[in-house]
Write a protein that holds these residues in place. Structure first.
Motif, mmCIF file in Angstrom:
data_model
loop_
_atom_site.group_PDB
_atom_site.id
_atom_site.type_symbol
_atom_site.label_atom_id
_atom_site.label_comp_id
_atom_site.label_asym_id
_atom_site.label_seq_id
_atom_site.Cartn_x
_atom_site.Cartn_y
_atom_site.Cartn_z
ATOM 1 N N ASP A 263 0.809 -1.220 0.000
ATOM 2 C CA ASP A 263 0.000 0.000 0.000
ATOM 3 C C ASP A 263 0.842 1.269 0.000
ATOM 4 O OD1 ASP A 263 0.979 -0.510 2.511
ATOM 5 O OD2 ASP A 263 -0.768 0.287 3.575
ATOM 6 N N VAL A 264 2.146 1.136 -0.158
ATOM 7 C CA VAL A 264 3.030 2.297 -0.194
ATOM 8 C C VAL A 264 2.843 3.040 -1.517
ATOM 9 C CG1 VAL A 264 5.434 3.031 -0.336
ATOM 10 C CG2 VAL A 264 4.740 1.341 1.367
ATOM 11 N N ALA A 265 2.733 4.363 -1.444
ATOM 12 C CA ALA A 265 2.571 5.179 -2.650
ATOM 13 C C ALA A 265 3.828 5.085 -3.510
ATOM 14 C CB ALA A 265 2.308 6.633 -2.258
ATOM 15 N N GLU A 266 3.656 5.151 -4.816
ATOM 16 C CA GLU A 266 4.775 4.966 -5.738
ATOM 17 C C GLU A 266 5.908 5.978 -5.514
ATOM 18 O OE1 GLU A 266 7.230 3.219 -8.214
ATOM 19 O OE2 GLU A 266 5.325 2.390 -7.492
ATOM 20 N N PRO A 267 5.624 7.279 -5.250
ATOM 21 C CA PRO A 267 6.734 8.210 -4.984
ATOM 22 C C PRO A 267 7.560 7.801 -3.773
ATOM 23 C CG PRO A 267 4.730 9.426 -5.478
ATOM 24 C CD PRO A 267 4.324 7.993 -5.310
ATOM 25 N N VAL A 268 6.901 7.247 -2.759
ATOM 26 C CA VAL A 268 7.622 6.796 -1.561
ATOM 27 C C VAL A 268 8.462 5.567 -1.896
ATOM 28 C CG1 VAL A 268 7.386 5.975 0.816
ATOM 29 C CG2 VAL A 268 5.811 7.718 -0.062
ATOM 30 N N ARG A 269 7.878 4.653 -2.636
ATOM 31 C CA ARG A 269 8.617 3.445 -3.036
ATOM 32 C C ARG A 269 9.845 3.807 -3.872
ATOM 33 N NH1 ARG A 269 6.296 -1.296 -3.045
ATOM 34 N NH2 ARG A 269 4.220 -0.375 -3.316
ATOM 35 N N GLN A 270 9.668 4.740 -4.806
ATOM 36 C CA GLN A 270 10.785 5.141 -5.656
ATOM 37 C C GLN A 270 11.870 5.831 -4.850
ATOM 38 O OE1 GLN A 270 11.184 4.337 -8.998
ATOM 39 N NE2 GLN A 270 13.250 5.030 -8.476
ATOM 40 N N GLN A 271 11.459 6.670 -3.870
ATOM 41 C CA GLN A 271 12.443 7.338 -3.019
ATOM 42 C C GLN A 271 13.216 6.320 -2.196
ATOM 43 O OE1 GLN A 271 13.261 10.837 -2.814
ATOM 44 N NE2 GLN A 271 14.972 9.781 -1.850
ATOM 45 N N ALA A 272 12.528 5.264 -1.755
ATOM 46 C CA ALA A 272 13.207 4.204 -1.000
ATOM 47 C C ALA A 272 14.273 3.531 -1.865
ATOM 48 C CB ALA A 272 12.190 3.181 -0.506
ATOM 49 N N LYS A 273 13.926 3.248 -3.124
ATOM 50 C CA LYS A 273 14.904 2.638 -4.031
ATOM 51 C C LYS A 273 16.100 3.562 -4.242
ATOM 52 C CE LYS A 273 11.448 0.020 -6.697
ATOM 53 N NZ LYS A 273 10.788 -0.108 -8.036
ATOM 54 N N ASN A 274 15.811 4.836 -4.463
ATOM 55 C CA ASN A 274 16.886 5.811 -4.685
ATOM 56 C C ASN A 274 17.782 5.943 -3.464
ATOM 57 O OD1 ASN A 274 15.737 6.283 -7.186
ATOM 58 N ND2 ASN A 274 14.734 8.202 -6.578
ATOM 59 N N THR A 275 17.168 5.878 -2.289
ATOM 60 C CA THR A 275 17.931 6.029 -1.047
ATOM 61 C C THR A 275 18.857 4.841 -0.824
ATOM 62 O OG1 THR A 275 16.204 7.398 -0.048
ATOM 63 C CG2 THR A 275 17.737 6.315 1.454
ATOM 64 N N VAL A 276 18.357 3.639 -1.068
ATOM 65 C CA VAL A 276 19.196 2.442 -0.927
ATOM 66 C C VAL A 276 20.379 2.522 -1.896
ATOM 67 C CG1 VAL A 276 19.294 -0.051 -1.318
ATOM 68 C CG2 VAL A 276 17.372 0.936 -0.062
ATOM 69 N N GLU A 277 20.109 2.939 -3.120
ATOM 70 C CA GLU A 277 21.173 3.058 -4.118
ATOM 71 C C GLU A 277 22.218 4.085 -3.693
ATOM 72 O OE1 GLU A 277 21.702 4.163 -8.890
ATOM 73 O OE2 GLU A 277 19.699 3.982 -8.006
ATOM 74 N N ALA A 278 21.758 5.223 -3.165
ATOM 75 C CA ALA A 278 22.693 6.263 -2.725
ATOM 76 C C ALA A 278 23.556 5.776 -1.569
ATOM 77 C CB ALA A 278 21.913 7.514 -2.312
ATOM 78 N N ILE A 279 22.962 5.060 -0.638
ATOM 79 C CA ILE A 279 23.727 4.547 0.511
ATOM 80 C C ILE A 279 24.788 3.562 0.046
ATOM 81 C CG2 ILE A 279 23.564 3.089 2.566
ATOM 82 C CD1 ILE A 279 20.807 4.359 3.094
ATOM 83 N N ARG A 280 24.419 2.668 -0.872
ATOM 84 C CA ARG A 280 25.382 1.665 -1.343
ATOM 85 C C ARG A 280 26.523 2.306 -2.118
ATOM 86 N NH1 ARG A 280 20.728 -2.835 -2.668
ATOM 87 N NH2 ARG A 280 20.887 -3.912 -0.648
ATOM 88 N N LYS A 281 26.224 3.329 -2.891
ATOM 89 C CA LYS A 281 27.281 4.038 -3.615
ATOM 90 C C LYS A 281 28.214 4.744 -2.638
ATOM 91 C CE LYS A 281 24.969 4.890 -8.040
ATOM 92 N NZ LYS A 281 24.417 5.915 -8.966
ATOM 93 N N ARG A 282 27.612 5.352 -1.620
ATOM 94 C CA ARG A 282 28.414 6.064 -0.624
ATOM 95 C C ARG A 282 29.303 5.081 0.135
ATOM 96 N NH1 ARG A 282 24.533 9.169 0.889
ATOM 97 N NH2 ARG A 282 23.749 7.940 2.628
ATOM 98 N N SER A 283 28.765 3.928 0.460
ATOM 99 C CA SER A 283 29.541 2.915 1.199
ATOM 100 C C SER A 283 30.671 2.372 0.333
ATOM 101 C CB SER A 283 28.620 1.765 1.629
ATOM 102 O OG SER A 283 27.642 2.231 2.540
ATOM 103 N N ALA A 284 30.424 2.247 -0.957
ATOM 104 C CA ALA A 284 31.455 1.750 -1.855
ATOM 105 C C ALA A 284 32.607 2.754 -1.973
ATOM 106 C CB ALA A 284 30.867 1.485 -3.232
ATOM 107 N N ARG A 285 32.289 4.031 -1.930
ATOM 108 C CA ARG A 285 33.323 5.076 -2.015
ATOM 109 C C ARG A 285 34.104 5.192 -0.702
ATOM 110 N NH1 ARG A 285 29.101 8.156 -4.373
ATOM 111 N NH2 ARG A 285 28.928 9.329 -2.415
ATOM 112 N N ASN A 286 33.420 4.908 0.400
ATOM 113 C CA ASN A 286 34.054 5.060 1.720
ATOM 114 C C ASN A 286 33.895 3.794 2.529
ATOM 115 O OD1 ASN A 286 34.530 8.101 1.511
ATOM 116 N ND2 ASN A 286 32.310 7.991 1.217
ATOM 117 N N PRO A 287 34.547 2.708 2.117
ATOM 118 C CA PRO A 287 34.407 1.445 2.852
ATOM 119 C C PRO A 287 34.977 1.566 4.253
ATOM 120 C CG PRO A 287 36.200 1.315 1.256
ATOM 121 C CD PRO A 287 35.486 2.614 1.004
#
Length: 289
Positions: A263-287
């Motif tokens: 029941d999550v609205a699509e903008p919220v779901r998309q923001q969640a995907k974007n946030t996970v991607e940003a965190i993983r990129k940040r972690s890869a740059r700064n292990p």
């Protein structure tokens, strides 16, 4: 003695016929005047003069006027008006106001100028505010300063809120699963052993996820009364904050908004995907080592 056909100006058929028209005209004028007064008094978009901003900020009897002034200050900060700094001390004072709604708005305003160190320090203090909404707004505003001090508060915005009984007693409750509830709305009433009635209210908006007690039942101190799922807008704001300051440890919490919540609205779901991607990129740059 007056003749029967005497045409009294106040009682003539013509005058009586005009009364409804005059009444409607008068009512129309009244509606316009009242509507303008209401707009003039409460619409935050009405421009305030320099004198009015100062007067409104100092009007302790009208929280609405203080909020109006704060809104105007936020607008001027976004317009890069350097003169707005003359009000910064009063914005910080508003952050100490007894009305939580004003503290919430002050926290929001201070996030608009991430170069102001005094705003930064005031926001850090608001992380200990007794009101949940104030703490959340302070945490989100701190993200604009590049400060992750409110990280845990922001993560908590993704989790359900558990409402517990502040006392023992008999519960009067009228809630249903799926019901939308706003911040400050009544969850239930509890009639204590002394006969005193206590109102239990939700500290934040959301959707009723579970109701753990029945109307008329007895409850003990700290017993769970209801669980409230986060409001979609609240979750979206939290995800935006975590886009910048989230850590790998937050990913499981965030991915619930991608995988386990139909029941999550699509903008919220998309923001969640974007946030996970940003965190993983940040972690890869700064292990971490």
């Amino acid at each position: 003695m007056m003749p029967d056909h005497y045409d009294d100006a106040q009682n003539s058929p013509r005058h009586r016929a005009n009364k409804p028209a005059l009444l409607m005209l008068g009512l129309g004028v009244l509606i316009v005047v009242v509507s303008f007064w209401f707009w003039h008094e409460v619409w935050f978009g009405r421009h305030l003069s320099e004198d009015e901003v100062g007067q409104y900020l100092s009007d302790s009897k009208s929280p609405r006027k203080i909020q109006h002034a704060l809104s105007q200050i936020a607008d001027r900060i976004m317009q890069r008006d350097p003169s707005v700094q003359r009000w910064y001390a009063q914005v910080i004072e508003a952050a100490k106001h007894e009305d939580p709604a004003i503290r919430v708005m002050a926290a929001w305003v201070m996030g608009h100028d991430h170069t102001a160190d005094r705003f930064h320090q005031a926001l850090l203090a608001l992380l200990d505010d007794p009101d949940l909404r104030v703490r959340r707004n302070a945490a989100l505003s701190l993200v604009r300063f590049g400060d992750s001090s409110g990280h845990e508060e922001i993560v908590s915005m993704l989790r359900p809120i558990t409402i517990t009984a502040p006392t023992q007693g008999r519960v009067m409750i009228d809630l249903s699963v799926g019901q939308i509830i706003g911040a400050g709305d009544l969850v239930c009433k509890i009639v204590g052993p002394d006969g005193q009635t206590i109102d239990v209210r939700t500290p934040a908006s959301g959707k009723i996820q579970a109701v753990s007690v029945k109307d008329g039942s007895l409850t003990g101190l700290s017993d769970v009364l209801a669980t409230i799922a986060p409001d979609q807008q609240v979750a979206w704001e939290a995800l935006r904050g975590l886009f910048l300051i989230g850590t790998e440890e937050d990913i499981d919490e965030i991915e619930r908004y991608v995988l386990d919540a139909p029941d999550v609205a699509e903008p919220v779901r998309q923001q969640a995907k974007n946030t996970v991607e940003a965190i993983r990129k940040r972690s890869a740059r700064n292990p971490t080592h």
